[in-house]
Design a protein around this motif. Structure first.
Motif, PDB file in Angstrom:
ATOM      1  N   GLY A   1       0.816  -1.213   0.000  1.00 19.42           N
ATOM      2  CA  GLY A   1       0.000   0.000   0.000  1.00 19.42           C
ATOM      3  C   GLY A   1       0.843   1.254   0.000  1.00 19.42           C
ATOM      4  O   GLY A   1       0.547   2.223  -0.716  1.00 19.42           O
ATOM      5  N   GLY A   2       1.909   1.258   0.799  1.00 15.02           N
ATOM      6  CA  GLY A   2       2.781   2.421   0.835  1.00 15.02           C
ATOM      7  C   GLY A   2       3.484   2.660  -0.485  1.00 15.02           C
ATOM      8  O   GLY A   2       3.661   3.812  -0.911  1.00 15.02           O
ATOM      9  N   MET A   3       3.892   1.591  -1.153  1.00 17.54           N
ATOM     10  CA  MET A   3       4.552   1.728  -2.455  1.00 17.54           C
ATOM     11  C   MET A   3       3.571   2.255  -3.499  1.00 17.54           C
ATOM     12  O   MET A   3       3.927   3.109  -4.326  1.00 17.54           O
ATOM     13  CB  MET A   3       5.141   0.386  -2.886  1.00 17.54           C
ATOM     14  N   ARG A   4       2.342   1.761  -3.479  1.00 14.10           N
ATOM     15  CA  ARG A   4       1.344   2.263  -4.434  1.00 14.10           C
ATOM     16  C   ARG A   4       1.092   3.758  -4.217  1.00 14.10           C
ATOM     17  O   ARG A   4       0.938   4.513  -5.172  1.00 14.10           O
ATOM     18  CB  ARG A   4       0.041   1.469  -4.307  1.00 14.10           C
ATOM     19  N   GLN A   5       1.048   4.174  -2.941  1.00 18.38           N
ATOM     20  CA  GLN A   5       0.828   5.591  -2.670  1.00 18.38           C
ATOM     21  C   GLN A   5       1.989   6.431  -3.196  1.00 18.38           C
ATOM     22  O   GLN A   5       1.798   7.525  -3.732  1.00 18.38           O
ATOM     23  CB  GLN A   5       0.647   5.813  -1.172  1.00 18.38           C
ATOM     24  N   ARG A   6       3.207   5.917  -3.054  1.00 16.62           N
ATOM     25  CA  ARG A   6       4.366   6.628  -3.588  1.00 16.62           C
ATOM     26  C   ARG A   6       4.319   6.713  -5.112  1.00 16.62           C
ATOM     27  O   ARG A   6       4.742   7.711  -5.703  1.00 16.62           O
ATOM     28  CB  ARG A   6       5.664   5.939  -3.138  1.00 16.62           C
ATOM     29  N   VAL A   7       3.801   5.669  -5.752  1.00 14.23           N
ATOM     30  CA  VAL A   7       3.645   5.707  -7.205  1.00 14.23           C
ATOM     31  C   VAL A   7       2.684   6.825  -7.610  1.00 14.23           C
ATOM     32  O   VAL A   7       2.941   7.586  -8.551  1.00 14.23           O
ATOM     33  CB  VAL A   7       3.160   4.348  -7.743  1.00 14.23           C
TER      34      VAL A   7
END
Length: 328
Positions: free
Chosen positions: A163-169
Motif C-alpha cells: 500500500g505504501g509503495m502504491r501511494q508513492r507511485v
C-alpha cells in the motif's frame, strides 16, 4: 496575489430524493509555497472541494450554483476544456486517497506512468519524445519518491506492490507535470502508522524541495498538525474556522473545532478523557437554517438558527464563523 482563491463557492448534487447542498459558500486562499490542511468529519465536503479545483465534479448530478475559483489569477470555472487539460497535472496535481482504485490493475506501473507523462506533454502540444526518454523520466520519478529498483517496479503491476509503495507511485505520477499546487486527499488512508509517517515525511520533503503549495485533506488532526502551517476546519459543507495550526490547537474558537480537539486522546495525560460531539451531521437534503452546526451546539441561540455566520477575523490570521466566538 494568492496562488489559489476560492470565494463563495457553492456546489449541489441533484438526486432522486432532492438537492444535496454539499458545499455552501466556501472561502479559502492559499499562497505560493504555503501548506494548508483541511479537516472535518467524514461527509463534510473535504474531498468534493479538492476535486472541484480540477473541475472533476461538473458532470450531472453535480452543479456549481455560485462562486469563483481563481488559480494564478484565472477563473478555473470559466476555462475551456483545453485550458483545464493544461491545468490538470501541469499546475495543479492531485494525489487521491485510495491508490488501489486509481491504479489500473491490468497495466504495469511503467505503462501507467508513461501514459501520464505523455498526457501532460500532449496537453501542451509539444513534440512527442521517444519512449526510451519517457521511460527514463518515469524511473527517475519513482526514484525521487524513495522507491528502490525503479526499473523493476516499472515492470510490476499494482497488486505486486504494498500500500505504501502504491501511494508513492501516485505521488510520483502527480509530480510528472512539475505542478505548482499539490492536493493530497487522505494520502495515508489504510496505511499503518509507520508507513503513514514515511509518506507524510516524503510529502513534506517534496514540498520543501520543490517549493510546492500543499493542500492536505484529512480527518486526522495529527496528520495535519505534522504537515501544515495553517488549518481550515470544515463542517457540513462550510468552513467554520481557519487559523495557523498552533493557534487552532491551543485556542480553538468555534464550538465544533473545540469538540474535535476535545475528542483527541491525550497520551501524555492519562486523566484526560476524550469527549465526543453530541448529535450527528445534518441531512444536506434539508440542511439547518442559519449555522449548520447549531443543532449540536450548546451555545446556539435564535440568531444561530436564523442567520448564517460569516468568517471573520478575531485574531491575527485567525478567522471563525460563529456568532458567539467571543463568548468564553
Amino acid at each position: 496575489m494568492s496562488l489559489l482563491e476560492i470565494r463563495d463557492y457553492r456546489l449541489a448534487f441533484d438526486t432522486f430524493d432532492g438537492t444535496l447542498h454539499v458545499l455552501d459558500g466556501i472561502d479559502l486562499s492559499l499562497g505560493a509555497g504555503e501548506t494548508l490542511g483541511i479537516v472535518g468529519e467524514t461527509g463534510c465536503g473535504k474531498s468534493v472541494l479538492a476535486r472541484s479545483l480540477l473541475r472533476l465534479n461538473e458532470s450531472p448530478p453535480a452543479r456549481v450554483t455560485s462562486g469563483t475559483i481563481l488559480f494564478e489569477g484565472k477563473d478555473v470555472l470559466a476555462l475551456p476544456e483545453a485550458g483545464m487539460r493544461r491545468l490538470r497535472g501541469r499546475r495543479i496535481a492531485m494525489v487521491f486517497q485510495d491508490p488501489a482504485s486509481y491504479l489500473n490493475p491490468l497495466l504495469a506501473i511503467g505503462t501507467q506512468m508513461e501514459d501520464a507523462i505523455r498526457g501532460q506533454e500532449a496537453a501542451l502540444g509539444g513534440a512527442v519524445r521517444p519512449r526510451r526518454a519517457i521511460r527514463a523520466e518515469a524511473a527517475g520519478l519513482l526514484a525521487s519518491v524513495g522507491l528502490a529498483e525503479p526499473q523493476r517496479l516499472l515492470a510490476s503491476h499494482p497488486h505486486q506492490l504494498s500500500g505504501g509503495m502504491r501511494q508513492r507511485v501516485l505521488i510520483a505520477m502527480a509530480l510528472a507535470g512539475s505542478p505548482t499546487l499539490l492536493v493530497a486527499d487522505e494520502p495515508t488512508t489504510a496505511l499503518d502508522v509507520t508507513v503513514q509517517a514515511q509518506v507524510l515525511a516524503l510529502i513534506a520533503g517534496l514540498v520543501a524541495e520543490k517549493g510546492l503549495a500543499l493542500m492536505l485533506i484529512s480527518h486526522d488532526l495529527g496528520v495535519v498538525t505534522a504537515s501544515c502551517a495553517r488549518v481550515a476546519v470544515m463542517y457540513a459543507g462550510t468552513v467554520v474556522e481557519e487559523a495557523p495550526t498552533a493557534s487552532l490547537l491551543s485556542h480553538p474558537l468555534h464550538p465544533y473545532a473545540q469538540g474535535l480537539i476535545a475528542a483527541v486522546p491525550d497520551l501524555d495525560n492519562p486523566a484526560h478523557k476524550p469527549r465526543g460531539i453530541p448529535g450527528t451531521i445534518p441531512n444536506l437534503l434539508a440542511p439547518p437554517g442559519g449555522c449548520r452546526f447549531h443543532p449540536r451546539c450548546s451555545r446556539a441561540s435564535d440568531i444561530c438558527r436564523s442567520t448564517k455566520p460569516v468568517l471573520r477575523e478575531l485574531a491575527p490570521d485567525h478567522r471563525v464563523a460563529c456568532h458567539h466566538a467571543e463568548t468564553p
